[in-house]
Design an enzyme around this catalytic site. Structure first.
Site, mmCIF file in Angstrom:
data_model
loop_
_atom_site.group_PDB
_atom_site.id
_atom_site.type_symbol
_atom_site.label_atom_id
_atom_site.label_comp_id
_atom_site.label_asym_id
_atom_site.label_seq_id
_atom_site.Cartn_x
_atom_site.Cartn_y
_atom_site.Cartn_z
ATOM 1 N N ARG A 179 0.840 -1.205 0.000
ATOM 2 C CA ARG A 179 0.000 0.000 0.000
ATOM 3 C C ARG A 179 0.874 1.253 0.000
ATOM 4 N NH1 ARG A 179 -4.595 0.173 4.428
ATOM 5 N NH2 ARG A 179 -4.984 2.159 3.374
ATOM 6 N N CYS A 238 -1.107 6.560 8.835
ATOM 7 C CA CYS A 238 -1.480 5.231 8.307
ATOM 8 C C CYS A 238 -2.629 5.445 7.331
ATOM 9 C CB CYS A 238 -1.859 4.267 9.447
ATOM 10 S SG CYS A 238 -3.254 4.823 10.446
#
Length: 280
Positions: A179, A238
């Site tokens: 990611r 995040c």
């Protein structure tokens, strides 16, 4: 140095009936996990634990997930749970160390300094042979909760951009490598894949073993291997502000509290086309 924020199941069991101890079940899962934290709480939780719904306790008016609510709103919701000033709170979750660190960070950010996290969560508690109880949460007497927001603990996009531009703080992204590198599509619509140029990547899972935090020595090796100096200021980020708190918890166990957590995280930055994105 800070006080050690992690406690063991044995430590909690010895103090479980103390009048000033409150245990929070802060279990929360990603949709892909296919788990229902409310049903799991009803089936088995640490005796006396209060259910803390992360979604309901966040800013329900924000289009971004899990954003901090206004202090007065958080205080009202905490009072309704029977949690107040002068108590010691131990937070756990059903995965081990996943959502509990976020709630620990929320409590600390709103002024509750005596907040702790159960290392290994409910799985470690059960593995140690300690009892659980079932049923719904029991109503608790309301208590006064004073919410004092520590503005310095919460980073926004401008703070992150400034840190990246001036190198005044390291920006550490807790998402997975694929990611972070932009090799996977983001789960939220309209959010671009990739990362903030100049950010470091430390996947939260690399900081744990079997749902428990690694030792400070092992953590130091993980951070070093990913180009992060724990002794220098760190801002964590995040996908939506949850696992960023795991990085913060890891650093605090090493005696290095983070400078701030980027509350909007990649859900905000990746959707804002005025912000730069890097891949690879």
């Amino acid at each position: 140095m800070t006080h050690q924020p992690l406690v063991t199941p044995a430590w909690l069991f010895e103090r479980l009936t103390a009048p000033d101890i409150v245990v929070l079940d802060a279990s929360w899962y990603l949709p892909a996990a296919g788990r229902d934290p409310e049903a799991e709480y009803a089936a088995a939780h640490i005796p006396g634990a209060v259910r803390f719904d992360l979604d309901a306790m966040s800013d329900t008016e924000s289009p971004l997930p899990h954003m901090l609510p206004r202090p007065e709103v958080f205080a009202s919701r905490m009072r309704a749970l029977g949690i107040g000033d002068g108590q010691q709170v131990v937070v756990y979750d059903g995965q081990g160390l996943f959502s509990a660190p976020r709630v620990w960070w929320m409590l600390k950010t709103f002024g509750m300094r005596d907040a702790l996290v159960l290392d290994g969560g409910l799985p470690a508690w059960v593995a140690a042979g300690y009892p659980t109880e079932d049923g719904e949460a029991q109503p608790r007497t309301r208590r006064h909760f004073t919410a004092r927001l520590d503005h310095g603990a919460v980073a926004d996009a401008a703070d992150v951009a400034r840190a990246l531009e001036t190198s005044s703080a390291q920006v550490v992204d807790a998402r997975s490598g694929p990611r972070f590198r932009g090799e996977e599509a983001e789960p939220r619509p309209g959010v671009r894949p990739g990362h903030m140029p100049g950010a470091k990547n430390v996947h939260y899972a690399a900081l744990q073993r079997d749902g428990r935090m690694k030792s400070p020595e092992e953590l130091a090796e993980v951070f070093s291997a990913n180009g992060v100096d724990p002794a220098r200021p760190v801002v964590t980020t995040c996908g939506s502000g949850v696992t960023a708190a795991i990085v913060g918890l890891a650093l605090e166990t090493m005696g290095h509290p983070i400078r701030g957590l980027y509350d909007g995280s990649w859900s905000e930055w990746g959707a804002d086309t005025s912000r730069p994105v890097a891949k690879g």
